[in-house]
Design an enzyme around this catalytic site. Structure first.
Site, short mmCIF file in Angstrom:
data_model
loop_
_atom_site.label_atom_id
_atom_site.label_comp_id
_atom_site.label_asym_id
_atom_site.label_seq_id
_atom_site.Cartn_x
_atom_site.Cartn_y
_atom_site.Cartn_z
N SER A 85 117.30 43.40 81.74
CA SER A 85 116.85 44.79 82.29
C SER A 85 117.59 44.95 83.58
CB SER A 85 115.55 44.87 82.37
OG SER A 85 114.77 44.10 83.45
N ASN A 122 119.19 55.06 82.78
CA ASN A 122 119.95 55.95 83.53
C ASN A 122 121.27 55.24 83.72
OD1 ASN A 122 120.08 55.03 86.64
ND2 ASN A 122 118.09 54.35 85.86
N TYR A 146 125.36 45.92 81.93
CA TYR A 146 124.01 46.43 81.47
C TYR A 146 123.99 47.73 80.98
CZ TYR A 146 119.33 47.93 82.11
OH TYR A 146 118.09 48.72 81.72
N ARG A 184 116.18 57.11 96.35
CA ARG A 184 116.93 57.30 95.05
C ARG A 184 115.71 57.68 93.93
NH1 ARG A 184 117.55 53.52 90.94
NH2 ARG A 184 118.59 54.32 89.44
P1 NAI Z 1 111.57 43.46 82.14
O1 NAI Z 1 112.83 42.57 82.44
O2 NAI Z 1 110.46 43.34 82.96
O3 NAI Z 1 111.32 43.12 80.45
C1 NAI Z 1 112.15 42.70 79.38
C2 NAI Z 1 111.65 41.77 78.62
O4 NAI Z 1 112.75 41.56 77.75
C3 NAI Z 1 111.41 40.47 79.40
O5 NAI Z 1 110.00 40.25 78.97
C4 NAI Z 1 112.32 39.43 78.75
O6 NAI Z 1 111.72 38.13 78.60
C5 NAI Z 1 112.77 40.06 77.47
N1 NAI Z 1 113.73 39.42 76.90
C6 NAI Z 1 115.06 39.18 77.76
N2 NAI Z 1 115.95 38.63 76.88
C7 NAI Z 1 115.25 38.60 75.68
C8 NAI Z 1 115.88 38.03 74.29
N3 NAI Z 1 117.09 37.41 74.45
N4 NAI Z 1 114.91 37.90 73.55
C9 NAI Z 1 113.74 38.44 73.52
N5 NAI Z 1 113.44 39.16 74.66
C10 NAI Z 1 114.12 39.03 75.62
O7 NAI Z 1 111.91 44.97 81.92
P2 NAI Z 1 111.28 46.17 82.15
O8 NAI Z 1 111.30 47.03 83.49
O9 NAI Z 1 109.82 45.97 81.38
O10 NAI Z 1 111.97 47.01 81.09
C11 NAI Z 1 111.91 47.26 79.76
C12 NAI Z 1 113.00 47.91 79.10
O11 NAI Z 1 113.19 49.14 79.82
C13 NAI Z 1 114.41 47.27 79.09
O12 NAI Z 1 115.03 47.58 77.93
C14 NAI Z 1 114.88 48.06 80.29
O13 NAI Z 1 116.43 47.80 80.16
C15 NAI Z 1 114.46 49.45 80.10
N6 NAI Z 1 114.27 50.28 81.30
C16 NAI Z 1 113.52 49.91 82.04
C17 NAI Z 1 113.41 50.82 83.35
C18 NAI Z 1 112.43 50.59 84.45
O14 NAI Z 1 112.57 51.39 85.32
N7 NAI Z 1 111.62 49.68 84.26
C19 NAI Z 1 114.66 51.70 83.51
C20 NAI Z 1 115.64 51.94 82.46
C21 NAI Z 1 115.56 50.94 81.42
C1 15L Z 2 116.98 50.15 85.03
O1 15L Z 2 117.57 50.31 83.98
C2 15L Z 2 116.29 48.87 85.19
O2 15L Z 2 115.87 48.26 84.06
C3 15L Z 2 115.12 48.91 86.23
O3 15L Z 2 114.45 47.61 86.55
C4 15L Z 2 115.52 49.94 87.30
O4 15L Z 2 116.68 49.15 88.08
C5 15L Z 2 115.96 51.13 86.97
O5 15L Z 2 117.07 51.13 86.04
C6 15L Z 2 116.71 52.07 88.02
O6 15L Z 2 117.54 52.42 87.98
O7 15L Z 2 115.88 52.23 89.10
#
Ligand code: NAI
Ligand code: 15L
Length: 276
Positions: A85, A122, A146, A184
């Site tokens: 992520s 984003n 990413y 931001r």
């Molecule tokens: P996070 O990093 O806390 O959760 C991602 C999860 O995916 C983790 O628990 C990790 O163990 C799991 N993961 C990683 N590699 C893996 C694999 N090979 N197989 C199975 N599971 C795997 O991220 P968060 O913040 O919870 O975000 C969730 C989703 O939302 C992600 O896809 C992220 O890219 C997306 N996202 C999140 C944003 C945010 O502001 N939190 C912003 C934009 C996108």
């Molecule tokens: C993402 O895509 C990431 O998963 C999150 O950890 C933040 O960095 C978010 O974007 C962001 O742009 O603030």
């Protein structure tokens, strides 16, 4: 507008949430319950034990095609939140995000799953300057490996709709945290309640084809226009304004700090990787 309290649709029988051990996954676990009889929770990392028969825990590496095929069997829709992520080397992102999203769609095709919600980001448009208004038709400008992986995921969603009729809502999530953490994020913040509303709309709106929607709350001076996702009826209720004074009390970053210049903030300056 339909809200969680006025919902008329029947719940799904079984929903799959990947990334269930992650920050958003842990938060969504309880909030998704009203949408489904059984919630299948999956990750590669530790997940808190199932509370009762309405939850199923599946450990699965998204890079493992066979394991993902087994994971998807028997589910009605997929919320794909698993994967790397933040910015990392291409090799780190390849298995979880790029192969992972292919494995999810291949499994969806094989098992007749007709709806995917893809946690895009984003960072598919992160190299645009802050302040520039964008919509879902704006040419993508990924800011990182990413961001490229999320861009590829959106193209995968488009292909699987055109070729196999599997519908997807790709949510370009801004910054979904309890609170906006910096200047931001006053523009990019998505509250947990607004994310939940958007997921409900994404799951239950008919005929979404492949819809791209920006996941952002009703923030002042936001950069993103959701005109092409109007059919979802997403109507964010929160705004970052209540956090403005505490965020603006932070030291002002330098004028050339990417955090102040680019929509993707610091991601534009990560890397290169693997030169040593
Ligand atoms: P996070 O990093 O806390 O959760 C991602 C999860 O995916 C983790 O628990 C990790 O163990 C799991 N993961 C990683 N590699 C893996 C694999 N090979 N197989 C199975 N599971 C795997 O991220 P968060 O913040 O919870 O975000 C969730 C989703 O939302 C992600 O896809 C992220 O890219 C997306 N996202 C999140 C944003 C945010 O502001 N939190 C912003 C934009 C996108
Ligand atoms: C993402 O895509 C990431 O998963 C999150 O950890 C933040 O960095 C978010 O974007 C962001 O742009 O603030």
């Amino acid at each position: 507008m339909t809200t969680s309290t006025t919902r008329a649709h029947p719940p799904f029988n079984r929903l799959l949430l990947t990334g269930a051990a992650g920050e958003l996954g842990k938060m969504l676990r309880k909030r998704l319950k009203p949408f489904t009889r059984v919630l299948r929770l999956s990750d590669i990392a530790d997940i808190a034990p199932a509370l009762d028969e309405s939850e199923e825990i599946y450990y699965c590496d998204l890079a493992d095609k066979k394991a993902v095929d087994e994971l998807v069997q028997g589910v009605d829709a997929i919320l794909h939140f698993g994967g790397v992520s933040t910015e990392r080397s291409f090799e780190d992102i390849l298995g979880a995000n790029i192969c992972g999203v292919f494995h999810i769609y291949e499994a969806a095709r094989r098992h007749g799953v007709k709806r995917v919600i893809f946690a895009s980001s984003n960072h598919v448009i992160g190299f645009y300057p802050q302040g520039q208004r964008l919509d879902a038709h704006s040419v993508r400008r990924p800011d990182s490996y990413y961001g490229l992986s999320k861009s590829y995921g959106e193209d995968m969603a488009s292909f699987y709709f055109d070729r196999y009729g599997i519908e997807t809502v790709s949510i370009r999530i801004g910054s979904s945290f309890v609170e906006p953490q910096n200047r931001r994020m006053l523009c990019t913040w998505l509250s947990y309640n607004d994310l939940t509303q958007l997921l409900e709309r994404a799951l239950f709106t008919a005929d979404v084809g492949h819809t791209v929607v920006y996941g952002v709350s009703d923030n002042q001076n936001a950069w993103w226009d959701n005109r092409y996702a109007a059919h979802l009826g997403f109507n964010p209720q929160d705004t970052s304004e209540g956090f403005r004074s505490q965020v603006e009390a932070q030291p002002m970053p330098a004028a050339d700090d990417p955090l102040m210049l680019f929509q993707g903030g610091a991601f534009v300056a990560a890397g290169p990787f693997g030169d040593d």
